[in-house]
Design a protein around this motif. Structure first.
Motif, mmCIF file in Angstrom:
data_model
loop_
_atom_site.group_PDB
_atom_site.id
_atom_site.type_symbol
_atom_site.label_atom_id
_atom_site.label_comp_id
_atom_site.label_asym_id
_atom_site.label_seq_id
_atom_site.Cartn_x
_atom_site.Cartn_y
_atom_site.Cartn_z
ATOM 1 N N TYR A 128 0.898 -1.161 0.000
ATOM 2 C CA TYR A 128 0.000 0.000 0.000
ATOM 3 C C TYR A 128 0.932 1.205 0.000
ATOM 4 O O TYR A 128 1.674 1.425 0.963
ATOM 5 C CB TYR A 128 -0.874 0.003 1.256
ATOM 6 C CG TYR A 128 -1.763 1.232 1.438
ATOM 7 C CD1 TYR A 128 -3.150 1.107 1.423
ATOM 8 C CD2 TYR A 128 -1.232 2.492 1.673
ATOM 9 C CE1 TYR A 128 -3.971 2.214 1.618
ATOM 10 C CE2 TYR A 128 -2.039 3.600 1.855
ATOM 11 C CZ TYR A 128 -3.401 3.458 1.829
ATOM 12 O OH TYR A 128 -4.207 4.556 2.024
ATOM 13 N N CYS A 129 0.931 2.002 -1.083
ATOM 14 C CA CYS A 129 1.826 3.144 -1.206
ATOM 15 C C CYS A 129 1.021 4.425 -1.281
ATOM 16 O O CYS A 129 0.072 4.528 -2.058
ATOM 17 C CB CYS A 129 2.699 2.999 -2.455
ATOM 18 S SG CYS A 129 3.948 4.290 -2.632
ATOM 19 N N GLU A 130 1.400 5.389 -0.479
ATOM 20 C CA GLU A 130 0.717 6.675 -0.541
ATOM 21 C C GLU A 130 0.949 7.321 -1.899
ATOM 22 O O GLU A 130 1.915 7.035 -2.592
ATOM 23 C CB GLU A 130 1.186 7.598 0.589
ATOM 24 C CG GLU A 130 0.333 7.501 1.850
ATOM 25 C CD GLU A 130 -1.145 7.811 1.599
ATOM 26 O OE1 GLU A 130 -1.473 8.552 0.640
ATOM 27 O OE2 GLU A 130 -1.979 7.300 2.365
ATOM 28 N N LYS A 131 0.052 8.223 -2.239
ATOM 29 C CA LYS A 131 0.155 8.915 -3.518
ATOM 30 C C LYS A 131 1.058 10.141 -3.371
ATOM 31 O O LYS A 131 1.284 10.599 -2.256
ATOM 32 C CB LYS A 131 -1.241 9.278 -4.045
ATOM 33 C CG LYS A 131 -2.175 9.927 -3.006
ATOM 34 C CD LYS A 131 -1.810 11.339 -2.732
ATOM 35 C CE LYS A 131 -2.399 11.862 -1.466
ATOM 36 N NZ LYS A 131 -1.468 12.757 -0.782
ATOM 37 N N PHE A 155 -1.884 -1.299 -3.771
ATOM 38 C CA PHE A 155 -2.879 -0.265 -3.492
ATOM 39 C C PHE A 155 -2.168 1.085 -3.436
ATOM 40 O O PHE A 155 -0.985 1.157 -3.111
ATOM 41 C CB PHE A 155 -3.526 -0.486 -2.125
ATOM 42 C CG PHE A 155 -4.724 -1.389 -2.099
ATOM 43 C CD1 PHE A 155 -5.909 -0.981 -1.509
ATOM 44 C CD2 PHE A 155 -4.671 -2.678 -2.621
ATOM 45 C CE1 PHE A 155 -7.011 -1.823 -1.440
ATOM 46 C CE2 PHE A 155 -5.756 -3.525 -2.566
ATOM 47 C CZ PHE A 155 -6.940 -3.098 -1.976
ATOM 48 N N SER A 156 -2.904 2.147 -3.714
ATOM 49 C CA SER A 156 -2.387 3.494 -3.468
ATOM 50 C C SER A 156 -3.424 4.278 -2.673
ATOM 51 O O SER A 156 -4.586 3.867 -2.560
ATOM 52 C CB SER A 156 -2.052 4.211 -4.782
ATOM 53 O OG SER A 156 -3.208 4.340 -5.580
ATOM 54 N N GLY A 157 -3.007 5.425 -2.145
ATOM 55 C CA GLY A 157 -3.861 6.166 -1.218
ATOM 56 C C GLY A 157 -4.944 6.984 -1.877
ATOM 57 O O GLY A 157 -5.079 8.179 -1.586
ATOM 58 N N GLN A 158 -5.742 6.372 -2.742
ATOM 59 C CA GLN A 158 -6.863 7.054 -3.401
ATOM 60 C C GLN A 158 -8.149 6.717 -2.645
ATOM 61 O O GLN A 158 -8.979 5.933 -3.108
ATOM 62 C CB GLN A 158 -6.948 6.622 -4.860
ATOM 63 C CG GLN A 158 -5.694 6.866 -5.688
ATOM 64 C CD GLN A 158 -5.391 8.330 -5.921
ATOM 65 O OE1 GLN A 158 -4.240 8.740 -5.981
ATOM 66 N NE2 GLN A 158 -6.422 9.140 -6.031
ATOM 67 N N GLN A 159 -8.351 7.350 -1.497
ATOM 68 C CA GLN A 159 -9.453 6.950 -0.615
ATOM 69 C C GLN A 159 -10.838 7.261 -1.164
ATOM 70 O O GLN A 159 -11.829 6.680 -0.723
ATOM 71 C CB GLN A 159 -9.298 7.594 0.765
ATOM 72 C CG GLN A 159 -9.354 9.102 0.801
ATOM 73 C CD GLN A 159 -7.978 9.720 0.835
ATOM 74 O OE1 GLN A 159 -7.027 9.151 0.293
ATOM 75 N NE2 GLN A 159 -7.862 10.879 1.462
ATOM 76 N N ARG A 160 -10.940 8.161 -2.150
ATOM 77 C CA ARG A 160 -12.267 8.465 -2.678
ATOM 78 C C ARG A 160 -12.891 7.259 -3.369
ATOM 79 O O ARG A 160 -14.111 7.205 -3.528
ATOM 80 C CB ARG A 160 -12.181 9.657 -3.632
ATOM 81 C CG ARG A 160 -12.052 10.998 -2.890
ATOM 82 C CD ARG A 160 -11.617 12.105 -3.828
ATOM 83 N NE ARG A 160 -11.683 13.419 -3.198
ATOM 84 C CZ ARG A 160 -10.780 13.894 -2.335
ATOM 85 N NH1 ARG A 160 -9.745 13.130 -1.989
ATOM 86 N NH2 ARG A 160 -10.904 15.095 -1.809
ATOM 87 N N LEU A 161 -12.089 6.298 -3.772
ATOM 88 C CA LEU A 161 -12.639 5.069 -4.360
ATOM 89 C C LEU A 161 -13.492 4.303 -3.366
ATOM 90 O O LEU A 161 -14.305 3.462 -3.762
ATOM 91 C CB LEU A 161 -11.499 4.179 -4.851
ATOM 92 C CG LEU A 161 -10.700 4.679 -6.061
ATOM 93 C CD1 LEU A 161 -9.466 3.812 -6.271
ATOM 94 C CD2 LEU A 161 -11.558 4.698 -7.306
ATOM 95 N N PHE A 162 -13.320 4.592 -2.073
ATOM 96 C CA PHE A 162 -14.086 3.903 -1.037
ATOM 97 C C PHE A 162 -14.976 4.863 -0.246
ATOM 98 O O PHE A 162 -15.500 4.499 0.793
ATOM 99 C CB PHE A 162 -13.137 3.170 -0.079
ATOM 100 C CG PHE A 162 -12.538 1.932 -0.680
ATOM 101 C CD1 PHE A 162 -13.146 0.692 -0.503
ATOM 102 C CD2 PHE A 162 -11.396 2.002 -1.446
ATOM 103 C CE1 PHE A 162 -12.613 -0.443 -1.077
ATOM 104 C CE2 PHE A 162 -10.848 0.872 -2.021
ATOM 105 C CZ PHE A 162 -11.460 -0.361 -1.843
#
Length: 425
Positions: A128-131, A155-162
């Motif tokens: 899991y890598c931050e953007k 994974f990347s830190g695109q939290q809007r997907l969730f």
């Protein structure tokens, strides 16, 4: 937000609609079967963002944070207060040597993401890598290729997907409810210097890494990465050209990255996505305005608006009476200065209420589930990849002062955006 409440809130979409519009939610499909799992994770870079992610992971009964790595002792000490039993390392490579660790969270400065992620996947760790995932487009491409080569979850830190309001908004957009989407206007404004206190001068570039070109690309990689992904998600395609401008206008404090910037992304059909960020004025905050021929969506606010709303009869009569008294007659075309609908259209809440949370807790939970099952959810890696490319591409256009075409060599196989990896004969 609790996962059960999240899925229940989206339940009216139906399983078929959810599976089609957000297939990455399949990460939650076996939560009952993984109930007894304990996923062993390491945090590389438990600074402010790393600790924020850690706060969610520490509450997840399926996640066990067994190791922390950071070159800055105060960050390790703060993280140990959350997970006191974790081992600590100054060299992340020592953490990767532990064969019992299944996955890592990378929340280090931008210019270090690439090497750490590559080393982690070579060591067989899920990532899991931050953007932004990489400091350059080439780094992003190689990281994505490494994910495919190793089979490691990425994974990347695109939290809007969730974020449920974004998921619901996109389902509405893609159903045609708002007509043809012709533009997306995204912006993120703050009023602050983005600077952190430094206990000793020699730590300035280490602690304030976001302010310096050697380690950061500023507002584009730290903020735009989130919102540009929302725009392409809504459009269902990638832009083909970008132009932009940036400057240091207000915070003249030795920083090397812009304190304000604007970009225009142009899609094949002429549609536009604009991005703006200014950190000397916070009045308008942040938003992604998705503009369609029949309506508008503001997912950050959690609201939508239709173009046509019935005017208030009493108000329009007041305007008519005023114009007759002034001009002696009513204009043939009707009232001459009827207000734009934005002033009277209060819209509706996407989820029926003021939104809460931003999807981060569910994103971290999905990563844990994916590691537990060993399966990569659809579109997660690709959305993160293209989000990173978009912000880095925009930054390059600003730096070069040119209109740039999308770099064909960095396209990947992704049917959602109708792109294919380029092969060299």
């Amino acid at each position: 937000m609790d996962r059960r409440a999240f899925l229940k809130g989206l339940g009216s979409l139906g399983i078929g609609a959810l599976a089609a519009s957000t297939p990455w939610l399949s990460a939650f499909s076996e939560v009952e079967e993984t109930a007894g799992e304990r996923v062993r994770l390491g945090i590389i870079g438990p600074g402010s963002r790393g600790q924020f992610l850690l706060s969610f992971l520490a509450q997840n009964p399926k996640a066990e944070i067994v190791a922390l790595a950071d070159i800055y002792q105060p960050s390790l000490d703060a993280a140990l207060a959350i997970v006191p039993g974790a081992r600590t390392y100054k060299d992340y490579r020592r953490l990767l040597e532990d064969k019992t660790i299944q996955g890592v969270i990378i929340a280090t400065p931008l210019n270090t993401h690439f090497q750490i992620a590559m080393d982690a996947m070579d060591a067989g760790k899920h990532v899991y890598c931050e953007k932004s995932i990489g400091y350059t487009m080439e780094e992003c491409f190689r990281m994505y290729e490494k994910h495919l080569e190793t089979g490691c979850i990425f994974f990347s830190g695109q939290q809007r997907l969730f974020d449920p309001r974004y998921i619901r908004a996109m389902e509405m957009v893609h159903s045609g409810m708002f007509g043809q989407i012709t533009a997306v206007h995204a912006y993120w404004n703050r009023n602050g210097d983005w600077r952190r206190d430094v206990p000793s001068p020699e730590l300035e570039r280490q602690i304030n890494w976001r302010l310096y070109r050697e380690s950061s690309k500023g507002l584009m990689t730290e903020l735009a990465c989130h919102q540009l992904q929302v725009g392409t998600w809504a459009m269902g395609q990638l832009p083909e050209r970008v132009m932009g401008h940036g400057a240091i206008t207000y915070w003249k404090d030795g920083r090397e990255v812009y304190d304000n910037l604007n970009c225009i992304y142009v899609f094949p059909g002429g549609e536009q996505m604009t991005y703006a960020s200014d950190i000397a004025n916070k009045f308008y905050g942040l938003e992604e305005q998705i503009l369609g021929s029949l309506g508008t969506v503001e997912p950050e606010r959690g609201k939508y608006y239709f173009e046509d709303i019935p005017p208030a009869p009493a108000f329009l009569q007041l305007i008519t009476d005023w114009e007759i008294s002034l001009f002696g007659e009513q204009p043939l075309a009707g009232t001459s200065w009827a207000p734009e609908t934005a002033f009277e259209n209060h819209g509706e809440f996407i989820l029926g209420k003021v939104p809460d949370g931003d999807g981060t807790s569910l994103l971290t939970e999905a990563f844990v589930e994916a590691v537990a099952t060993g399966r990569q959810p659809e579109r997660i890696a690709e959305e993160g990849y293209y989000a990173s490319l978009l912000c880095l591409w925009g930054h390059e256009a600003i730096e070069r002062g040119e209109i740039l075409s999308f770099p064909e060599e960095y396209k990947i196989d992704y049917d959602v955006y109708h792109t294919q990896k380029q092969t060299i004969a």
